[in-house]
Design a protein around this motif. Structure first.
Motif, PDB file in Angstrom:
ATOM      1  N   MET A  51     -44.415  15.506  51.212  1.00  0.00           N
ATOM      2  CA  MET A  51     -44.824  15.023  52.530  1.00  0.00           C
ATOM      3  C   MET A  51     -44.068  13.742  52.859  1.00  0.00           C
ATOM      4  O   MET A  51     -43.930  12.858  52.016  1.00  0.00           O
ATOM      5  CB  MET A  51     -46.337  14.769  52.551  1.00  0.00           C
ATOM      6  CG  MET A  51     -46.888  14.287  53.885  1.00  0.00           C
ATOM      7  SD  MET A  51     -48.691  14.390  53.960  1.00  0.00           S
ATOM      8  CE  MET A  51     -49.177  13.213  52.692  1.00  0.00           C
ATOM      9  N   PHE A  52     -43.551  13.677  54.089  1.00  0.00           N
ATOM     10  CA  PHE A  52     -43.076  12.432  54.678  1.00  0.00           C
ATOM     11  C   PHE A  52     -44.214  11.934  55.557  1.00  0.00           C
ATOM     12  O   PHE A  52     -44.597  12.609  56.519  1.00  0.00           O
ATOM     13  CB  PHE A  52     -41.833  12.640  55.543  1.00  0.00           C
ATOM     14  CG  PHE A  52     -40.630  13.207  54.832  1.00  0.00           C
ATOM     15  CD1 PHE A  52     -40.408  12.975  53.483  1.00  0.00           C
ATOM     16  CD2 PHE A  52     -39.701  13.973  55.531  1.00  0.00           C
ATOM     17  CE1 PHE A  52     -39.279  13.484  52.836  1.00  0.00           C
ATOM     18  CE2 PHE A  52     -38.571  14.481  54.907  1.00  0.00           C
ATOM     19  CZ  PHE A  52     -38.355  14.244  53.555  1.00  0.00           C
ATOM     20  N   GLU A  53     -44.743  10.764  55.262  1.00  0.00           N
ATOM     21  CA  GLU A  53     -45.891  10.245  55.999  1.00  0.00           C
ATOM     22  C   GLU A  53     -45.528   8.909  56.633  1.00  0.00           C
ATOM     23  O   GLU A  53     -44.811   8.101  56.038  1.00  0.00           O
ATOM     24  CB  GLU A  53     -47.082  10.074  55.057  1.00  0.00           C
ATOM     25  CG  GLU A  53     -48.371   9.684  55.749  1.00  0.00           C
ATOM     26  CD  GLU A  53     -49.546   9.656  54.789  1.00  0.00           C
ATOM     27  OE1 GLU A  53     -50.499  10.430  54.990  1.00  0.00           O
ATOM     28  OE2 GLU A  53     -49.508   8.862  53.838  1.00  0.00           O
ATOM     29  N   SER A  54     -46.015   8.665  57.845  1.00  0.00           N
ATOM     30  CA  SER A  54     -45.696   7.426  58.549  1.00  0.00           C
ATOM     31  C   SER A  54     -46.869   6.991  59.411  1.00  0.00           C
ATOM     32  O   SER A  54     -47.623   7.825  59.919  1.00  0.00           O
ATOM     33  CB  SER A  54     -44.466   7.617  59.446  1.00  0.00           C
ATOM     34  OG  SER A  54     -44.209   6.457  60.223  1.00  0.00           O
ATOM     35  N   PHE A  55     -47.017   5.662  59.583  1.00  0.00           N
ATOM     36  CA  PHE A  55     -48.054   5.183  60.497  1.00  0.00           C
ATOM     37  C   PHE A  55     -47.589   5.250  61.947  1.00  0.00           C
ATOM     38  O   PHE A  55     -48.364   5.004  62.873  1.00  0.00           O
ATOM     39  CB  PHE A  55     -48.487   3.765  60.111  1.00  0.00           C
ATOM     40  CG  PHE A  55     -47.641   2.651  60.679  1.00  0.00           C
ATOM     41  CD1 PHE A  55     -48.218   1.671  61.484  1.00  0.00           C
ATOM     42  CD2 PHE A  55     -46.289   2.558  60.406  1.00  0.00           C
ATOM     43  CE1 PHE A  55     -47.452   0.639  62.005  1.00  0.00           C
ATOM     44  CE2 PHE A  55     -45.518   1.525  60.915  1.00  0.00           C
ATOM     45  CZ  PHE A  55     -46.108   0.561  61.726  1.00  0.00           C
ATOM     46  N   LEU A  56     -46.319   5.614  62.175  1.00  0.00           N
ATOM     47  CA  LEU A  56     -45.795   5.792  63.519  1.00  0.00           C
ATOM     48  C   LEU A  56     -46.095   7.209  64.022  1.00  0.00           C
ATOM     49  O   LEU A  56     -46.247   8.144  63.219  1.00  0.00           O
ATOM     50  CB  LEU A  56     -44.295   5.545  63.531  1.00  0.00           C
ATOM     51  CG  LEU A  56     -43.850   4.150  63.094  1.00  0.00           C
ATOM     52  CD1 LEU A  56     -42.329   4.076  62.985  1.00  0.00           C
ATOM     53  CD2 LEU A  56     -44.364   3.088  64.058  1.00  0.00           C
ATOM     54  N   MET A  57     -46.156   7.372  65.321  1.00  0.00           N
ATOM     55  CA  MET A  57     -46.405   8.684  65.915  1.00  0.00           C
ATOM     56  C   MET A  57     -45.066   9.388  66.119  1.00  0.00           C
ATOM     57  O   MET A  57     -44.166   8.862  66.787  1.00  0.00           O
ATOM     58  CB  MET A  57     -47.160   8.537  67.234  1.00  0.00           C
ATOM     59  CG  MET A  57     -48.522   7.889  67.064  1.00  0.00           C
ATOM     60  SD  MET A  57     -49.410   7.614  68.610  1.00  0.00           S
ATOM     61  CE  MET A  57     -49.860   9.301  69.037  1.00  0.00           C
ATOM     62  N   LEU A  58     -44.929  10.577  65.545  1.00  0.00           N
ATOM     63  CA  LEU A  58     -43.654  11.277  65.544  1.00  0.00           C
ATOM     64  C   LEU A  58     -43.473  12.119  66.801  1.00  0.00           C
ATOM     65  O   LEU A  58     -44.376  12.844  67.215  1.00  0.00           O
ATOM     66  CB  LEU A  58     -43.555  12.186  64.318  1.00  0.00           C
ATOM     67  CG  LEU A  58     -43.673  11.517  62.949  1.00  0.00           C
ATOM     68  CD1 LEU A  58     -43.498  12.549  61.844  1.00  0.00           C
ATOM     69  CD2 LEU A  58     -42.653  10.395  62.793  1.00  0.00           C
ATOM     70  N   GLY A  59     -42.289  12.018  67.381  1.00  0.00           N
ATOM     71  CA  GLY A  59     -41.894  12.926  68.449  1.00  0.00           C
ATOM     72  C   GLY A  59     -41.096  14.073  67.859  1.00  0.00           C
ATOM     73  O   GLY A  59     -40.383  13.911  66.865  1.00  0.00           O
ATOM     74  N   ILE A  60     -41.205  15.256  68.460  1.00  0.00           N
ATOM     75  CA  ILE A  60     -40.479  16.436  68.004  1.00  0.00           C
ATOM     76  C   ILE A  60     -39.273  16.651  68.911  1.00  0.00           C
ATOM     77  O   ILE A  60     -39.391  16.592  70.141  1.00  0.00           O
ATOM     78  CB  ILE A  60     -41.369  17.696  68.022  1.00  0.00           C
ATOM     79  CG1 ILE A  60     -42.700  17.415  67.291  1.00  0.00           C
ATOM     80  CG2 ILE A  60     -40.653  18.864  67.371  1.00  0.00           C
ATOM     81  CD1 ILE A  60     -42.555  17.012  65.848  1.00  0.00           C
ATOM     82  N   THR A  61     -38.130  16.884  68.325  1.00  0.00           N
ATOM     83  CA  THR A  61     -36.898  17.005  69.117  1.00  0.00           C
ATOM     84  C   THR A  61     -36.838  18.334  69.852  1.00  0.00           C
ATOM     85  O   THR A  61     -37.510  19.315  69.481  1.00  0.00           O
ATOM     86  CB  THR A  61     -35.663  16.880  68.216  1.00  0.00           C
ATOM     87  OG1 THR A  61     -35.639  17.969  67.284  1.00  0.00           O
ATOM     88  CG2 THR A  61     -35.666  15.561  67.454  1.00  0.00           C
TER      89      THR A  61
END
Length: 451
Positions: free
Chosen positions: A409-419
């Motif tokens: 898993m790649f986890e982030s506290f940022l909200m990811l946009g999908i390309t």
């Protein structure tokens, strides 16, 4: 300590200050930049942090090379590659949506074509990069990007360096034979390699077509997570990280291309010599690899399912304590022994963004649809219906996540946009929501028993 691994030599340790030389006494004695270096070499410093960062976090290396990195012709912009995204505020390329998303295994390219009239079918690592998701912008040094790579061609007389951030590369199919300015690294599936920002490298494919995942961070560098109450040992042990030893090419009068990713755009410059001409080096800003099979899993031996943070291999911290720009987490073979517990990952909604991939085997929360070489991006999520029914009713005895099963898993506290590429590629599953469509209600207001 140097360790021989196949035909490659490595040095053990994470965050160490290493010294390596391919010719005896190539490193200057007692200073970094003498008036004249041994063997007529040039001294060049590569900084991974600002000069004034505290000593604990300061990263830099000194390289002693045949020619300095400035010896190249001017860069020119390469034709637009729209499936490589780094600026995620641009809504023309990125969509922010709350749906769960999953991709089938990304199709491997055909083997290298020897036909001269169809060179477009021969794709190296650089042109095989496709961005799936991300957040932030490298021009202000904040955020991350998630890519997949799909390649079938060696980087012949070509080197690449990334000005935007560090690459954490996760091979899923086929080994990567990577030449860096610091030496050579062979990386197999179930291993990872980290190439820090600014380090030149080239990727060859000894097994033919290759596929995998890339986590790119625009700020800071990866480090080992703090262990807290776990104590002094566990998870990824520092001694298991391997950095290469010095290796150089004395290659001149050639047509070499240096590729650079700069704020998401590709640039190319020509030079008449190999960039891999570093005869000796010392420092703590280096590429490294790690075998995921060496991860020391910590888990529950009483009840309940531990939070996935307990499986963190590497983290890139943010300015907010306890919140990461990116965590790299693995779910590897282990024993499950919890009593009176639903053992797969529980249903949850997370303030962190989660992107998952499967290297090999099966993931214990998904009975079908999540396959090696595929991926998923999740908001509210949990086990599919089949897994839930099985885990809710099975006899609880010690069981083992099978050897060879590794998800990450790649986890982030940022909200990811999908390309746009990620939402339009043929591998996108159109009906991922059906994984939970058949979940039943078992509510009975007249029976409070959990059994």
């Amino acid at each position: 300590m140097e360790q021989k691994h196949l035909e490659y030599k490595y040095m053990n340790g994470f965050g160490n200050h290493f010294s390596s030389e391919a010719l005896p006494d190539a490193l200057p004695k007692n200073q970094n930049s003498p008036q004249k270096c041994p063997y007529g070499l040039y001294a060049e410093q590569l900084s991974g942090t600002a000069f004034t960062v505290d000593r604990k976090h300061n990263q830099r290396s000194w390289l002693y090379r045949i020619r300095p990195s400035v010896s190249h012709k001017p860069f020119t912009k390469v034709a637009e590659k729209t499936d490589l995204v780094s600026q995620f505020g641009n809504t023309n390329n990125v969509s922010y949506i709350p749906d769960q998303i999953r991709w089938d295994p990304f199709k491997l390219l055909s083997p290298l074509s020897l036909e001269k009239d169809i060179p477009s079918q021969n794709i190296n690592f650089i042109y095989g990069l496709h961005t799936l998701a991300g957040a932030g912008d490298p021009s202000v040094k904040n955020g991350l990007a998630i890519h997949i790579y799909n390649a079938n061609h060696d980087m012949v007389d070509t080197a690449f360096y990334n000005s935007d951030g560090d690459f954490l590369i996760v091979p899923q199919h086929g080994r990567l034979d990577i030449t860096t300015e610091f030496g050579r690294i062979m990386v197999s599936p179930c291993e990872i390699v980290v190439i820090p920002r600014g380090i030149k490298f080239a990727v060859n494919l000894p097994d033919g077509p290759s596929r995998g995942y890339v986590l790119e961070v625009f700020v800071g560098h990866f480090e080992l997570p703090d262990l807290g109450p776990i104590g002094a040992n566990g998870l990824a042990n520092p001694r298991d990280f391997l950095s290469p030893t010095a290796f150089f090419e004395e290659k001149t009068n050639c047509d070499y291309t240096i590729m650079n990713k700069y704020v998401g755009q590709l640039f190319a410059a020509k030079q008449d010599h190999s960039p891999f001409d570093v005869v000796a080096w010392h420092g703590n800003y280096v590429p490294y690899k790690y075998d995921l099979n060496n991860f020391n899993v910590i888990g529950s031996i009483s009840f309940d399912h531990p939070d996935p943070s307990i499986f963190t291999v590497l983290t890139c911290k943010s300015a907010f304590p306890g919140s990461a720009i990116a965590d790299f987490v693995i779910f590897s073979p282990r024993w499950l022994v919890q009593e009176h517990t639903f053992r797969p990952p529980y249903f949850h909604r997370n303030c962190m963004s989660e992107f998952m991939g499967l290297i090999q085997g099966k993931y214990d929360a998904k009975a079908k649809g999540f396959l090696p070489g595929g991926a998923s991006h999740m908001t509210a999520h949990g086990p599919d219906t089949t897994t839930f029914e099985k885990a809710s009713n099975e006899e609880l005895k010690p069981t083992r996540i099978p050897d060879g099963a590794i998800a990450f898993m790649f986890e982030s506290f940022l909200m990811l946009g999908i390309t746009t590429w990620g939402l339009s590629c043929s591998e996108l599953q159109k009906n991922y929501n059906k994984a939970w469509e058949d979940l039943k209600s078992y509510f009975d207001p007249n029976n409070c028993s959990a059994n």
